[in-house]
Scaffold this motif. Structure first.
Motif, PDB file in Angstrom:
ATOM      1  N   GLY A 150       0.807  -1.216   0.000  1.00  0.00           N
ATOM      2  CA  GLY A 150       0.000   0.000   0.000  1.00  0.00           C
ATOM      3  C   GLY A 150       0.840   1.266   0.000  1.00  0.00           C
ATOM      4  N   PHE A 151       0.327   2.324   0.668  1.00  0.00           N
ATOM      5  CA  PHE A 151       1.047   3.599   0.651  1.00  0.00           C
ATOM      6  C   PHE A 151       0.973   4.341   1.979  1.00  0.00           C
ATOM      7  CE2 PHE A 151      -3.123   4.013  -1.393  1.00  0.00           C
ATOM      8  CZ  PHE A 151      -3.727   5.080  -0.752  1.00  0.00           C
ATOM      9  N   SER A 152       0.797   3.610   3.090  1.00  0.00           N
ATOM     10  CA  SER A 152       0.706   4.275   4.394  1.00  0.00           C
ATOM     11  C   SER A 152       2.018   4.913   4.815  1.00  0.00           C
ATOM     12  CB  SER A 152       0.247   3.279   5.459  1.00  0.00           C
ATOM     13  OG  SER A 152       1.160   2.200   5.569  1.00  0.00           O
ATOM     14  N   ALA A 153       3.159   4.439   4.275  1.00  0.00           N
ATOM     15  CA  ALA A 153       4.450   5.015   4.663  1.00  0.00           C
ATOM     16  C   ALA A 153       4.671   6.402   4.077  1.00  0.00           C
ATOM     17  CB  ALA A 153       5.596   4.088   4.249  1.00  0.00           C
ATOM     18  N   LEU A 154       3.740   6.908   3.283  1.00  0.00           N
ATOM     19  CA  LEU A 154       3.840   8.298   2.841  1.00  0.00           C
ATOM     20  C   LEU A 154       3.719   9.257   4.017  1.00  0.00           C
ATOM     21  CD1 LEU A 154       1.658   8.412  -0.422  1.00  0.00           C
ATOM     22  CD2 LEU A 154       4.068   7.836  -0.161  1.00  0.00           C
ATOM     23  N   TYR A 155       3.066   8.813   5.080  1.00  0.00           N
ATOM     24  CA  TYR A 155       2.807   9.693   6.231  1.00  0.00           C
ATOM     25  C   TYR A 155       4.007   9.750   7.171  1.00  0.00           C
ATOM     26  CZ  TYR A 155      -2.120  10.268   5.127  1.00  0.00           C
ATOM     27  OH  TYR A 155      -3.299  10.606   4.527  1.00  0.00           O
ATOM     28  N   HIS A 156       4.099  10.874   7.879  1.00  0.00           N
ATOM     29  CA  HIS A 156       5.190  11.092   8.831  1.00  0.00           C
ATOM     30  C   HIS A 156       5.221  10.004   9.901  1.00  0.00           C
ATOM     31  CE1 HIS A 156       7.709  12.824  11.900  1.00  0.00           C
ATOM     32  NE2 HIS A 156       6.702  12.968  12.710  1.00  0.00           N
ATOM     33  N   ARG A 157       4.062   9.712  10.515  1.00  0.00           N
ATOM     34  CA  ARG A 157       3.999   8.647  11.512  1.00  0.00           C
ATOM     35  C   ARG A 157       3.285   7.473  10.872  1.00  0.00           C
ATOM     36  NH1 ARG A 157       1.584   8.384  16.195  1.00  0.00           N
ATOM     37  NH2 ARG A 157       3.324   7.347  17.181  1.00  0.00           N
ATOM     38  N   HIS A 158       3.967   6.342  10.813  1.00  0.00           N
ATOM     39  CA  HIS A 158       3.371   5.181  10.167  1.00  0.00           C
ATOM     40  C   HIS A 158       3.940   3.912  10.782  1.00  0.00           C
ATOM     41  CE1 HIS A 158       7.079   4.352   7.899  1.00  0.00           C
ATOM     42  NE2 HIS A 158       7.176   5.658   7.746  1.00  0.00           N
ATOM     43  N   SER A 159       3.261   2.795  10.521  1.00  0.00           N
ATOM     44  CA  SER A 159       3.645   1.526  11.133  1.00  0.00           C
ATOM     45  C   SER A 159       4.507   0.663  10.220  1.00  0.00           C
ATOM     46  CB  SER A 159       2.385   0.743  11.538  1.00  0.00           C
ATOM     47  OG  SER A 159       1.588   0.466  10.395  1.00  0.00           O
ATOM     48  N   GLU A 206       5.230  14.966   6.438  1.00  0.00           N
ATOM     49  CA  GLU A 206       4.675  16.008   7.301  1.00  0.00           C
ATOM     50  C   GLU A 206       3.475  16.676   6.629  1.00  0.00           C
ATOM     51  OE1 GLU A 206       5.460  16.682  10.279  1.00  0.00           O
ATOM     52  OE2 GLU A 206       7.517  15.981  10.649  1.00  0.00           O
ATOM     53  N   LEU A 207       3.596  16.918   5.332  1.00  0.00           N
ATOM     54  CA  LEU A 207       2.508  17.555   4.573  1.00  0.00           C
ATOM     55  C   LEU A 207       1.223  16.732   4.681  1.00  0.00           C
ATOM     56  CD1 LEU A 207       2.882  18.825   0.890  1.00  0.00           C
ATOM     57  CD2 LEU A 207       0.884  17.546   1.626  1.00  0.00           C
ATOM     58  N   LEU A 208       1.320  15.432   4.441  1.00  0.00           N
ATOM     59  CA  LEU A 208       0.127  14.589   4.496  1.00  0.00           C
ATOM     60  C   LEU A 208      -0.407  14.469   5.921  1.00  0.00           C
ATOM     61  CD1 LEU A 208       1.048  11.753   1.973  1.00  0.00           C
ATOM     62  CD2 LEU A 208      -0.585  13.614   1.655  1.00  0.00           C
ATOM     63  N   TRP A 209       0.507  14.369   6.893  1.00  0.00           N
ATOM     64  CA  TRP A 209       0.050  14.265   8.282  1.00  0.00           C
ATOM     65  C   TRP A 209      -0.722  15.525   8.686  1.00  0.00           C
ATOM     66  CZ3 TRP A 209      -0.033  10.118  11.366  1.00  0.00           C
ATOM     67  CH2 TRP A 209      -0.354  10.314  12.714  1.00  0.00           C
ATOM     68  N   ASP A 210      -0.216  16.683   8.265  1.00  0.00           N
ATOM     69  CA  ASP A 210      -0.841  17.948   8.650  1.00  0.00           C
ATOM     70  C   ASP A 210      -2.123  18.242   7.860  1.00  0.00           C
ATOM     71  OD1 ASP A 210       1.216  18.378  10.438  1.00  0.00           O
ATOM     72  OD2 ASP A 210       2.350  19.692   9.096  1.00  0.00           O
ATOM     73  N   HIS A 211      -2.160  17.868   6.585  1.00  0.00           N
ATOM     74  CA  HIS A 211      -3.254  18.291   5.705  1.00  0.00           C
ATOM     75  C   HIS A 211      -4.235  17.188   5.335  1.00  0.00           C
ATOM     76  CE1 HIS A 211      -1.485  22.234   5.233  1.00  0.00           C
ATOM     77  NE2 HIS A 211      -0.328  21.686   4.884  1.00  0.00           N
ATOM     78  N   ALA A 212      -3.853  15.923   5.505  1.00  0.00           N
ATOM     79  CA  ALA A 212      -4.748  14.821   5.143  1.00  0.00           C
ATOM     80  C   ALA A 212      -4.642  13.705   6.173  1.00  0.00           C
ATOM     81  CB  ALA A 212      -4.398  14.295   3.751  1.00  0.00           C
ATOM     82  N   GLY A 213      -4.624  14.100   7.441  1.00  0.00           N
ATOM     83  CA  GLY A 213      -4.483  13.136   8.518  1.00  0.00           C
ATOM     84  C   GLY A 213      -5.816  12.616   9.014  1.00  0.00           C
ATOM     85  N   ILE A 214      -5.914  12.380  10.311  1.00  0.00           N
ATOM     86  CA  ILE A 214      -7.124  11.823  10.902  1.00  0.00           C
ATOM     87  C   ILE A 214      -8.296  12.775  10.750  1.00  0.00           C
ATOM     88  CG2 ILE A 214      -8.156  11.002  13.052  1.00  0.00           C
ATOM     89  CD1 ILE A 214      -5.357  10.172  13.946  1.00  0.00           C
ATOM     90  N   LEU A 215      -8.042  14.073  10.903  1.00  0.00           N
ATOM     91  CA  LEU A 215      -9.075  15.104  10.784  1.00  0.00           C
ATOM     92  C   LEU A 215      -8.740  16.011   9.609  1.00  0.00           C
ATOM     93  CD1 LEU A 215      -9.346  16.008  14.584  1.00  0.00           C
ATOM     94  CD2 LEU A 215     -10.741  14.364  13.312  1.00  0.00           C
ATOM     95  N   ARG A 216      -9.706  16.225   8.704  1.00  0.00           N
ATOM     96  CA  ARG A 216      -9.460  16.956   7.464  1.00  0.00           C
ATOM     97  C   ARG A 216     -10.505  18.043   7.274  1.00  0.00           C
ATOM     98  NH1 ARG A 216      -8.886  11.353   3.840  1.00  0.00           N
ATOM     99  NH2 ARG A 216      -6.955  10.612   4.859  1.00  0.00           N
ATOM    100  N   ASN A 217     -10.165  19.020   6.431  1.00  0.00           N
ATOM    101  CA  ASN A 217     -11.155  20.009   5.996  1.00  0.00           C
ATOM    102  C   ASN A 217     -10.703  20.591   4.660  1.00  0.00           C
ATOM    103  OD1 ASN A 217      -9.389  22.324   6.463  1.00  0.00           O
ATOM    104  ND2 ASN A 217      -9.813  22.048   8.653  1.00  0.00           N
ATOM    105  N   GLU A 218     -11.572  21.379   4.031  1.00  0.00           N
ATOM    106  CA  GLU A 218     -11.288  21.875   2.690  1.00  0.00           C
ATOM    107  C   GLU A 218     -10.032  22.736   2.646  1.00  0.00           C
ATOM    108  OE1 GLU A 218     -13.408  24.457  -0.923  1.00  0.00           O
ATOM    109  OE2 GLU A 218     -14.470  24.102   0.962  1.00  0.00           O
ATOM    110  N   ALA A 219      -9.886  23.631   3.613  1.00  0.00           N
ATOM    111  CA  ALA A 219      -8.738  24.532   3.588  1.00  0.00           C
ATOM    112  C   ALA A 219      -7.429  23.754   3.699  1.00  0.00           C
ATOM    113  CB  ALA A 219      -8.846  25.542   4.726  1.00  0.00           C
TER     114      ALA A 219
END
Length: 626
Positions: A240-249, A498-511
């Motif tokens: 898959g692609f979960s390792a794209l995120y800053h914190r991953h398993s 870091e970008l994905l963790w901050d902008h497309a993490g557990i909680l998301r919004n349009e901005a």
């Protein structure tokens, strides 16, 4: 009760893998056609390998496909980026699902399917779900026949434990090293069948005109030599692609989206990339060190009765899920932990406490030996004190769009399987289903591919056009290897995480998602100033190759997350917090001349038998564990 190991005293997993590597390597030499002396007109040397079927990925999914092919007398070559036996499958610790009814006779495949659809918020492919649930009892018994030492009850039945959001005890296990035991079993079975494999190979491009594949191009990661694999049947099982995120398993050098990017570039479509599962219990680096940051604390800890507490000593899941408590769906528990931390009730290390010390110490050591050993090495005795955990990116439900009865992608000759694909898990994966999918669907896909191989596929010709495409890729790789800019691939991958963790993490919004796309484009522009140190055999070069795939998949993730204006499963939009019936659609991603395009597709309905199970409303009663 655990079955005794069958190995001789002193035999380790590494010993078994080394023996398997040695014997399977002999199969490669004897059965796969190679041309070691090919040289292009400009002096570029590379190796040509022809095979009826090429399996890209040496984890459980790839291994099970190859086994099915071998049992049908069809030759294949399995290739992996690491040493054979060192695939991400080994990190799946807690168990594998099958409705055996060992402890709960009321369980059956329809309830398993219903639980899977409910956990997936009904975005799953019902056919894929039902095939998996129906196949798994046979696949578990098959693995046991092949030597997998499942934990057993006193009566000798395969033991089963609770996993989150499961109505019954359905998860079969080998302590807390189930994935490792499964992969060892599959590799041993493949060795018995003389399945050839090749390790330390990275594929960078599929030979495709958008309608069909003719093979793949890559390089030997130890020597830097170019490799052209000529085949009419390619099976992608690359994770898959979960390792794209800053914190991953995952490890940093796997699960970075290369399978999805290869398929997309070859003309296949991707599905539901917005759905990334954040496991509730990853280790917190500030307490245990950066090396352990995000590493998984298996769900088996909670399945055996582990409890979550905030820094104030509250068992906070009583507020969020009083009936299912710590064993509610992973997305529910992960969001609950994130909220506790955000509202100031987290630990000083930015997590919460996971405590199983109320259980008998010997029971913990028997059921969770790997967890006991890991934390003991870090100075923590989990039989007496709690662990500190926080959510971590763990699994990606999105991936390649396939027909689950064949594995076909819509590009002739290209198939996909395992975490590389989407469909079984919908908007959120039921714990214990990842390993299940690999062997259930792997057997089905392997059977279909075997039926599709013809006599002409056994020794495919290599045309001048195919050589030209491969040589163009080799030239591109050589140029990349000597890039002498100022920014390293590691820097850009860290910034992407870091970008994905901050902008497309557990909680998301349009901005956040919109800003994430803008930052992604700026990051992509900086790849023109890339610096690769160490040449074709370096880690720097490997990460440079990863970077291209990771940027493509990250863009798809951000775009589909922005497109889906609702909250469902692992995708939570703070600006659209409700689940909307009109959004019960899959988002299909395709690559065209203008970039990535998104379309919507309706979801099929399950069979009458599974609809009946859904209507019964089966649900886990956590308090059985109290």
């Amino acid at each position: 009760m655990t079955e005794p190991p069958t190995d001789s005293p002193g035999t380790t997993a590494d010993d078994r893998r080394a023996a398997s590597r040695g014997q399977a390597a002999a199969g490669v030499e004897n059965r796969i056609e190679t041309d070691d002396d090919w040289e292009s007109t400009d002096g570029l040397e590379y190796e040509v390998v022809t095979t009826p079927v090429l399996v890209i990925g040496a984890g459980a999914a790839g291994a099970r496909v190859a086994i099915e092919l071998a049992e049908s007398d069809v030759e294949s070559l399995v290739i992996g980026k690491r040493e054979h036996g060192d695939a991400h499958t080994t990190w799946a610790a807690g168990g594998v699902n099958a409705a055996l009814g060992s402890l709960d006779p009321e369980d059956d495949w329809t309830v398993h399917a219903a639980d899977t659809l409910t956990e997936g918020h009904h975005l799953n492919d019902p056919d894929a779900v039902e095939l998996t649930a129906q196949e798994m009892p046979d696949r578990i018994h098959e693995l046991a026949d092949w030597g997998m030492s499942f934990d057993r009850t006193d009566e000798g039945d395969i033991n089963q434990r609770y996993f989150g959001a499961q109505s019954y005890r359905r998860t079969c296990f080998v302590g807390d090293r189930t994935g490792e035991a499964m992969l060892e079993t599959l590799i041993e079975r493949a060795r018995e069948l003389a399945v050839p494999y090749r390790e330390n190979v990275m594929i960078t491009r599929l030979l495709s005109d958008g309608d069909r594949v003719d093979g793949a191009v890559g390089f030997d990661m130890e020597t830097g030599e170019g490799l052209l694999f000529r085949t009419d049947h390619v099976v992608l099982a690359a994770g898959g692609f979960s390792a794209l995120y800053h914190r991953h398993s995952s490890r940093d050098d796997e699960n970075n989206g290369d399978g999805q990017a290869l398929a997309l570039e070859a003309g296949a479509r991707l599905l539901d990339l917005e759905f990334v599962q954040f496991h509730p219990t990853g280790m917190v680096g500030k307490r245990y060190g950066e090396e352990w940051d995000g590493r998984l604390v298996t769900e088996a800890v909670r399945g055996e009765g582990g409890r979550l507490y905030n820094a104030e000593g509250e068992r906070f899941m009583e507020r969020y899920s009083p009936d299912q408590m710590e064993l509610d769906a992973r997305d529910v528990v992960a969001r609950a932990i994130a909220r506790e931390v955000r509202e100031g009730r987290g630990t000083e290390n930015g997590g919460v406490f996971l405590d199983i010390s109320h259980r008998d110490a010997e029971y913990i050591r028997e059921r969770l030996p790997s967890m006991v050993a890991r934390f003991d090495s870090l100075g923590v005795d989990i039989t007496e004190e709690p662990m500190t955990v926080a959510p971590t990116a763990h699994y990606t439900m999105g991936g390649v769009d396939i027909d689950f009865r064949t594995g076909q992608t819509g590009v002739e000759g290209l198939y996909a399987i395992g975490e590389t694909v989407a469909g079984v898990h919908g908007a959120n994966r039921l714990g214990g289903n990842s390993l299940a999918e690999t062997v259930a669907i792997g057997a089905i896909v392997g059977e279909h591919v075997a039926s599709a191989v013809t006599e002409a596929d056994e020794d495919p010709n290599v045309t001048d056009g195919q050589r030209a495409l491969a040589e163009r890729e080799f030239q591109t790789l050589r140029a990349l290897a000597v890039s002498d800019g100022t920014v390293t691939p590691t820097q850009l991958l860290e910034e992407l995480g870091e970008l994905l963790w901050d902008h497309a993490g557990i909680l998301r919004n349009e901005a956040a998602l919109t800003n994430g796309l803008a930052e992604l484009e700026a990051l992509r522009a900086r790849t023109a100033d890339l610096r690769v140190d160490g040449g074709l055999t370096s880690k720097s070069f490997e990460y440079a190759v990863d970077l291209s795939a990771s940027l493509t998949v990250a863009e798809g993730l951000l775009r589909t997350a922005l497109e889906r204006t609702e909250s469902r499963g692992a995708h939570y939009r703070m600006d659209f917090p409700e689940t909307e019936p009109d959004w019960r659609v899959n988002l299909v991603l395709a690559a065209d001349t203008d970039g990535l395009s998104i379309s919507r597709r309706g979801v099929a309905e399950p069979s009458p038998a599974v609809r009946e199970a859904l209507e019964e409303g089966y649900e886990l009663d956590y308090h059985h564990l109290e």
